[in-house]
Design a protein around this motif. Sequence first.
Motif, PDB file in Angstrom:
ATOM      1  N   UNK A   3      45.092  42.314  40.372  1.00  0.00           N
ATOM      2  CA  UNK A   3      44.695  43.854  40.090  1.00  0.00           C
ATOM      3  C   UNK A   3      43.668  43.886  39.538  1.00  0.00           C
ATOM      4  N   UNK A   4      44.050  42.154  37.975  1.00  0.00           N
ATOM      5  CA  UNK A   4      42.640  42.364  37.087  1.00  0.00           C
ATOM      6  C   UNK A   4      42.113  41.395  37.916  1.00  0.00           C
ATOM      7  N   UNK A   5      41.715  40.832  39.071  1.00  0.00           N
ATOM      8  CA  UNK A   5      40.632  39.869  38.900  1.00  0.00           C
ATOM      9  C   UNK A   5      39.725  40.962  40.322  1.00  0.00           C
ATOM     10  N   UNK A   6      40.169  42.145  40.858  1.00  0.00           N
ATOM     11  CA  UNK A   6      39.632  42.766  41.053  1.00  0.00           C
ATOM     12  C   UNK A   6      38.581  43.700  40.806  1.00  0.00           C
ATOM     13  N   UNK A   7      38.923  43.204  39.316  1.00  0.00           N
ATOM     14  CA  UNK A   7      38.163  43.862  38.924  1.00  0.00           C
ATOM     15  C   UNK A   7      36.826  43.500  38.302  1.00  0.00           C
ATOM     16  N   UNK A   8      36.880  42.215  38.374  1.00  0.00           N
ATOM     17  CA  UNK A   8      36.024  41.417  37.524  1.00  0.00           C
ATOM     18  C   UNK A   8      36.195  40.721  36.648  1.00  0.00           C
ATOM     19  N   UNK A   9      37.488  41.284  35.353  1.00  0.00           N
ATOM     20  CA  UNK A   9      38.510  40.406  34.815  1.00  0.00           C
ATOM     21  C   UNK A   9      38.609  39.680  34.500  1.00  0.00           C
ATOM     22  N   UNK A  10      39.126  38.418  32.730  1.00  0.00           N
ATOM     23  CA  UNK A  10      39.811  37.587  33.366  1.00  0.00           C
ATOM     24  C   UNK A  10      41.440  37.855  32.451  1.00  0.00           C
ATOM     25  N   UNK A  11      42.604  37.691  32.931  1.00  0.00           N
ATOM     26  CA  UNK A  11      43.777  37.644  32.404  1.00  0.00           C
ATOM     27  C   UNK A  11      43.768  36.362  30.508  1.00  0.00           C
ATOM     28  N   UNK A  12      43.995  37.210  29.792  1.00  0.00           N
ATOM     29  CA  UNK A  12      44.181  36.454  29.164  1.00  0.00           C
ATOM     30  C   UNK A  12      45.503  36.264  28.202  1.00  0.00           C
ATOM     31  N   UNK A  13      45.605  35.283  28.089  1.00  0.00           N
ATOM     32  CA  UNK A  13      47.524  35.530  27.976  1.00  0.00           C
ATOM     33  C   UNK A  13      48.013  34.505  26.565  1.00  0.00           C
ATOM     34  N   UNK A  14      48.323  34.870  25.715  1.00  0.00           N
ATOM     35  CA  UNK A  14      49.044  34.812  24.293  1.00  0.00           C
ATOM     36  C   UNK A  14      50.323  34.427  24.688  1.00  0.00           C
ATOM     37  N   UNK A  15      50.126  32.911  24.320  1.00  0.00           N
ATOM     38  CA  UNK A  15      52.149  32.367  23.752  1.00  0.00           C
ATOM     39  C   UNK A  15      52.255  31.898  23.120  1.00  0.00           C
TER      40      UNK A  15
END
Length: 84
Positions: free
Chosen positions: A72-84
């Motif tokens: 879903x995030x990729x379809x918006x053109x954004x990149x998901x960033x995980x902070x772990x």
Amino acid sequence: MSERDVLLAEFAQGLRPMSECIEWFDGLGQAEQSEVLPDLGNLAAADVSEITRAMKRRLKKIQYRPDLVDGCIAATGHVRICFR
């Protein structure tokens, strides 16, 4: 998502007139109608609390599907960033 799923979603959201829904359903064969009836029942809700429960249940399922969230995030053109 199949064409049938898209049509059912559009009917449920009121994006298509009810007369078109009835005409579409009547045009199906008996076997197809039997397949569609459970889906139609899943779209109908008795009241707002039932809709709320269904949404919470479905959102909970999404929580455990990171691939779905990523898609879903990729379809918006954004990149998901995980902070772990």
